[in-house]
Design a protein around this motif. Structure first.
Motif, PDB file in Angstrom:
ATOM      1  N   LEU A 103      -2.937  16.393 -10.693  1.00 49.60           N
ATOM      2  CA  LEU A 103      -3.862  16.928  -9.908  1.00 49.60           C
ATOM      3  C   LEU A 103      -4.172  18.452 -10.212  1.00 49.60           C
ATOM      4  CD1 LEU A 103      -3.321  15.322  -6.483  1.00 49.60           C
ATOM      5  CD2 LEU A 103      -4.999  14.714  -8.173  1.00 49.60           C
ATOM      6  N   LEU A 104      -3.135  19.237 -10.475  1.00 47.99           N
ATOM      7  CA  LEU A 104      -3.299  20.367 -10.789  1.00 47.99           C
ATOM      8  C   LEU A 104      -3.988  20.805 -12.250  1.00 47.99           C
ATOM      9  CD1 LEU A 104       0.299  22.026  -9.914  1.00 47.99           C
ATOM     10  CD2 LEU A 104      -1.781  22.289  -8.750  1.00 47.99           C
ATOM     11  N   LEU A 105      -3.879  19.849 -13.190  1.00 48.17           N
ATOM     12  CA  LEU A 105      -4.575  20.030 -14.413  1.00 48.17           C
ATOM     13  C   LEU A 105      -5.833  19.324 -14.400  1.00 48.17           C
ATOM     14  CD1 LEU A 105      -1.439  19.137 -16.891  1.00 48.17           C
ATOM     15  CD2 LEU A 105      -2.562  21.416 -16.116  1.00 48.17           C
ATOM     16  N   THR A 164       2.495  12.024 -16.706  1.00 51.38           N
ATOM     17  CA  THR A 164       1.272  13.219 -16.288  1.00 51.38           C
ATOM     18  C   THR A 164       0.357  12.908 -17.554  1.00 51.38           C
ATOM     19  OG1 THR A 164       2.822  14.611 -15.194  1.00 51.38           O
ATOM     20  CG2 THR A 164       0.623  15.529 -16.380  1.00 51.38           C
ATOM     21  N   SER A 165       0.971  12.678 -18.764  1.00 51.67           N
ATOM     22  CA  SER A 165      -0.100  12.557 -20.077  1.00 51.67           C
ATOM     23  C   SER A 165      -0.694  11.284 -19.881  1.00 51.67           C
ATOM     24  CB  SER A 165       0.573  12.576 -21.241  1.00 51.67           C
ATOM     25  OG  SER A 165       1.503  11.658 -21.450  1.00 51.67           O
ATOM     26  N   MET A 166      -0.335  10.168 -19.391  1.00 46.20           N
ATOM     27  CA  MET A 166      -0.792   8.739 -19.147  1.00 46.20           C
ATOM     28  C   MET A 166      -1.930   8.602 -18.051  1.00 46.20           C
ATOM     29  SD  MET A 166       2.616   6.621 -19.653  1.00 46.20           S
ATOM     30  CE  MET A 166       1.698   5.200 -19.103  1.00 46.20           C
ATOM     31  N   ALA A 171      -7.397  10.475 -14.150  1.00 45.05           N
ATOM     32  CA  ALA A 171      -7.733  11.359 -13.164  1.00 45.05           C
ATOM     33  C   ALA A 171      -8.936  12.287 -13.603  1.00 45.05           C
ATOM     34  CB  ALA A 171      -6.601  12.219 -12.784  1.00 45.05           C
ATOM     35  N   VAL A 172      -9.066  12.654 -14.742  1.00 45.12           N
ATOM     36  CA  VAL A 172     -10.216  13.249 -15.085  1.00 45.12           C
ATOM     37  C   VAL A 172     -11.423  12.914 -14.679  1.00 45.12           C
ATOM     38  CG1 VAL A 172     -11.373  14.723 -16.705  1.00 45.12           C
ATOM     39  CG2 VAL A 172      -8.764  15.043 -16.812  1.00 45.12           C
ATOM     40  N   CYS A 220      -2.825   7.165  -9.315  1.00 43.05           N
ATOM     41  CA  CYS A 220      -1.937   7.912 -10.314  1.00 43.05           C
ATOM     42  C   CYS A 220      -0.453   7.519  -9.825  1.00 43.05           C
ATOM     43  CB  CYS A 220      -1.974   9.094 -10.427  1.00 43.05           C
ATOM     44  SG  CYS A 220      -3.592   9.769 -11.290  1.00 43.05           S
ATOM     45  N   THR A 221      -0.263   7.487  -8.476  1.00 40.36           N
ATOM     46  CA  THR A 221       1.200   7.074  -8.126  1.00 40.36           C
ATOM     47  C   THR A 221       1.477   5.916  -8.343  1.00 40.36           C
ATOM     48  OG1 THR A 221       0.950   8.968  -6.272  1.00 40.36           O
ATOM     49  CG2 THR A 221       2.603   7.250  -5.983  1.00 40.36           C
TER      50      THR A 221
END
Length: 292
Positions: A103-105, A164-166, A171-172, A220-221
């Motif tokens: 989410l931060l990225l 995170t990378s996956m 998410a974007v 994502c979770t």
């Protein structure tokens, strides 16, 4: 005094619906019944798993399974007797920390791709999508060699970075569609008042797109919680996650079906609880942009 009367349609009883309305009502009832049947069919595997977890191992292994078999909690006693707390905690850490990083990225990236659009933003979106075209197993060997050479094998923080990378491209894409519906006027008003980008993201965009952010975070979770391929290869004892722990019930002595079903029910409960807790936000977030 004049009395006004309402003329009735000839040949139609009082209160009767026209034929088109009756057909629409019957069609709606049939579609509703079909939706209920489809929903129940989707729930059958989960209900069957729950029922199997309440049977003894001999009753769970019968073919066909017996619905009238006596119920027992032996499968759950065996699961909790195997001390699953460390794998559950590892899965919780990997899921929560990777989702926070995503989410931060993803939020600033989605802001740049939807509101303050960069040049050739469609190419950037396609690049994010192209990262999901490679099969996960194709990158398993390079990731394993990197983890081995850098001393990160059996480390939970390696899973956090991988998850995170996956999940970042997904998410974007999701947040970009949500942020595209944010009125530009409120962002311009905040910038006129002197708000900088971090303030705009935290105090203007985040509250407006809270349902979309909640939906993205939940998805994502779930993906992080259920991932097993990388966790199975890159972890051992210290960083073992809950999905990997489930494989311990498949031994050389056979498959302990009742215990595995009990373990699967317990491992699924945190995700189900999060889904029910954020159900309204999830529905709102997934429906954003559907109606213009």
């Amino acid at each position: 005094m004049t009395v006004l009367t309402t003329a009735k349609a000839p040949g139609r009883p009082s209160g009767a619906l026209p034929p088109a309305a009756r057909r629409a009502r019957r069609r709606g009832a049939a579609l509703g019944l079909l939706a209920w049947v489809a929903g129940l069919l989707f729930c059958v595997p989960a209900l069957w798993m729950l029922l199997t977890s309440l049977h003894s191992e001999p009753d769970a292994a019968t073919s066909p399974p017996s619905l009238a078999a006596p119920l027992t909690l032996d499968g759950y006693r065996a699961f909790f007797g195997a001390e699953p707390w460390a794998p559950l905690l590892n899965s919780l850490m990997a899921s929560v920390f990777s989702t926070l990083l995503v989410l931060l990225l993803a939020l600033p990236a989605a802001y740049a791709l939807s509101i303050r659009r960069v040049e050739k933003w469609t190419d950037v979106m396609f690049f994010f999508l192209s990262t999901k075209m490679l099969p996960v197993i194709a990158g398993l060997l390079p990731v394993y060699l990197f983890a081995k050479n850098s001393g990160l094998l059996d480390n939970i923080w390696l899973l956090v970075l991988l998850y995170t990378s996956m999940n970042l491209p997904i998410a974007v894409w999701m947040l970009q569609s949500f942020l595209a519906d944010v009125p530009v006027s409120i962002i311009e008003a905040a910038r006129v008042d002197g708000a900088r980008l971090p303030t705009v993201l935290a105090r203007v965009i985040a509250p407006v797109t809270a349902p979309g952010i909640a939906a993205t975070a939940l998805i994502c979770t779930i993906f992080s919680w259920n991932e097993m391929l990388f966790a199975r290869v890159l972890t051992g004892v210290r960083a073992e996650t809950a999905p990997v722990f489930l494989t311990s019930f498949v031994t050389s002595q056979g498959l302990f079906l009742a215990q595995m079903c009990a373990a699967s029910v317990v491992v699924s409960l945190p995700v189900l609880a999060a889904g029910f807790a954020a159900q309204d936000k999830l529905v709102q977030g997934l429906s954003l942009g559907a109606v213009k």
